[in-house]
Scaffold this motif. Sequence first.
Motif, short mmCIF file in Angstrom:
data_model
loop_
_atom_site.label_atom_id
_atom_site.label_comp_id
_atom_site.label_asym_id
_atom_site.label_seq_id
_atom_site.Cartn_x
_atom_site.Cartn_y
_atom_site.Cartn_z
N ASN A 496 0.80 -1.23 0.00
CA ASN A 496 0.00 0.00 0.00
C ASN A 496 0.83 1.29 0.00
N VAL A 497 2.12 1.20 -0.36
CA VAL A 497 2.95 2.42 -0.45
C VAL A 497 3.57 2.57 -1.84
N GLY A 498 3.15 1.78 -2.79
CA GLY A 498 3.68 1.91 -4.14
C GLY A 498 5.01 1.19 -4.32
N THR A 499 5.55 1.31 -5.53
CA THR A 499 6.80 0.62 -5.89
C THR A 499 7.69 1.56 -6.68
N SER A 500 9.00 1.53 -6.36
CA SER A 500 10.01 2.27 -7.13
C SER A 500 11.10 1.30 -7.55
N ILE A 501 11.39 1.27 -8.84
CA ILE A 501 12.43 0.38 -9.38
C ILE A 501 13.47 1.26 -10.07
N PHE A 502 14.72 1.14 -9.62
CA PHE A 502 15.82 1.97 -10.12
C PHE A 502 16.83 1.08 -10.84
N VAL A 503 17.15 1.47 -12.08
CA VAL A 503 18.13 0.73 -12.89
C VAL A 503 19.21 1.72 -13.33
N LYS A 504 20.47 1.29 -13.21
CA LYS A 504 21.60 2.13 -13.66
C LYS A 504 22.55 1.26 -14.46
N VAL A 505 22.79 1.60 -15.73
CA VAL A 505 23.66 0.80 -16.61
C VAL A 505 24.62 1.72 -17.36
N PRO A 506 25.84 1.22 -17.65
CA PRO A 506 26.76 2.00 -18.49
C PRO A 506 26.25 2.06 -19.92
N ILE A 507 26.37 3.21 -20.56
CA ILE A 507 25.82 3.42 -21.90
C ILE A 507 26.71 2.76 -22.94
N LEU A 508 26.07 2.06 -23.90
CA LEU A 508 26.77 1.52 -25.07
C LEU A 508 26.45 2.44 -26.23
N ARG A 509 27.47 3.20 -26.67
CA ARG A 509 27.25 4.23 -27.69
C ARG A 509 26.96 3.63 -29.05
N LYS A 510 26.36 4.42 -29.93
CA LYS A 510 26.11 4.02 -31.30
C LYS A 510 27.43 3.82 -32.02
N GLU A 511 27.56 2.70 -32.71
CA GLU A 511 28.85 2.35 -33.32
C GLU A 511 29.12 3.18 -34.57
N LYS A 512 30.41 3.53 -34.75
CA LYS A 512 30.87 4.18 -35.98
C LYS A 512 31.75 3.20 -36.74
N SER A 513 32.34 3.67 -37.82
CA SER A 513 33.19 2.79 -38.61
C SER A 513 34.39 2.34 -37.80
#
Length: 520
Positions: A496-513
Amino acid sequence: MCHYQIGEIFRKINNHEKALFHFKKSLEIALINGGFNENNNILSKNEIKYAKSLLRAGYEFFRLQDLDSAKNYYSKIIDLNFHSTELENIKASAYNNLSGIYLHESSYKTAREYARKAIEIRRKYNNKIYEAAALGNLASIYLEEKKFNDAKSIYLSAINLIEKNTSDEAVRFKEDLYFNLAWALYKMKDYTAYDYQEKSYLIKDDRRDKEIRKTVEQVYAQQKVDLEKEKTALVEEQRKLEEAQEAKTSLLFAALSVLVLFVSGVVIYNYKLRQKNLRLKLSESKLLQQQNLEKVKSEAQVKILNATIDGKETERKLIAEILHDNVSALLSSANMHLTATRKQFNGETPQEIEKTQAIILEASQKVRDLSHNLVSSVLLKFGLEYAVKDVIKKYSNSQLQFEIDAQNINRYNQEFEIRIFNVIQELINNILKHSKANYAQIELKEEKDQLTILVKDDGVGFSASSSSFSDGIGLNQVEARVRMMNGKLTIKSGENVGTSIFVKVPILRKEKSTVLTSVG
């Protein structure tokens, strides 16, 4: 060659500092044993060993981002005057790697010159795999200069050389060549780029699948070895226990001959105490063995689970693309033909044609809906932020209000975006199924190469013993997915107090050539 071989081992496990140390030692020994001739060149009998060590050392300097030292070592190879097939191929590798360094420094003219020298040598000795790698570097130079037509032509020539070659090295080069060609075509607005990008992804998925299977096999093989060691240890422990029992029995009878009453009591007490200790030690050994076995099984299950999830994502993406690009196009074509047919009637159009067009329109809509459910087209075209906004717009109503707060969100690696989107979508599904919430919020934020996700609601929540959450996405799958991305997952909830879900991940950038390097 002892230091050279040790350097090779450290190179293959990506310990570049130790690899460089041993390759330098190999160079010192080559100089001491080889000596110099009147032209101040190392003697030919030791030249190949010396040249190989220079090539490896230059490669390790490149990996450690010491580009000036890398160029210096590669230049020493080029300055060698002796001629042999093996030495010329080593020089070709040096030219190729120098091309990559000067491309990295945006010195395009110098980079082209070295790339063409590498191509010339590889072509002379019909080394098609490394000729394709050198051509790939030359094409990447044109790509960086925005000469997309030239880049496309050279990439296709490189691919043609090794298209049917299935060796590990050729497959590795083809993965990069397909991806770089896709990037060039994309810049030219030629959307056959997606076909080549898919070929690159298929190769990457196949190589990753082989690595996963190899890892699982190694885990189980190590588990079998560990079990055998534990079994041997238990047998030895049992033997020692039996020997101890026999010794104690002999000691007991000897003591009884001297002081039957007093000594017998002490010996019996000591015997029972030691026996108890041995049983405890044996129990501890069995418990430790069981814990190790459970740990190995758990790690193997996580790896298999991640491999299964990756396979499902790839399959969903492929099916969605087939529906969108092929089936939807066929239905549109059929509708166009029926529209053209209607114009051929002078009077009223037959009712069957109108009904057929209505059925085709309904089928097209269902195909679009199914394609969107498998992999969001908004995600592929516009990225994570717009895909999440599209989802919450669809689910918001008078009973449940969704809001999103996105800060500094950019386009990322496509596989990374799909994985993050799937996690968010599953968390939204849990809110819809279990929370009974009136309000829910999603916060997305990029900060210091980290992507943070907060999903919270004002619903009924759940206690630590509740199964409502695991009935939805399942904690094992959420944690496995986040752990595979080297991230962290935190859940805060109560009844009866709700839910909080926290996710933290390192970013994988868009690939270049990418630049193709040679080490052989």
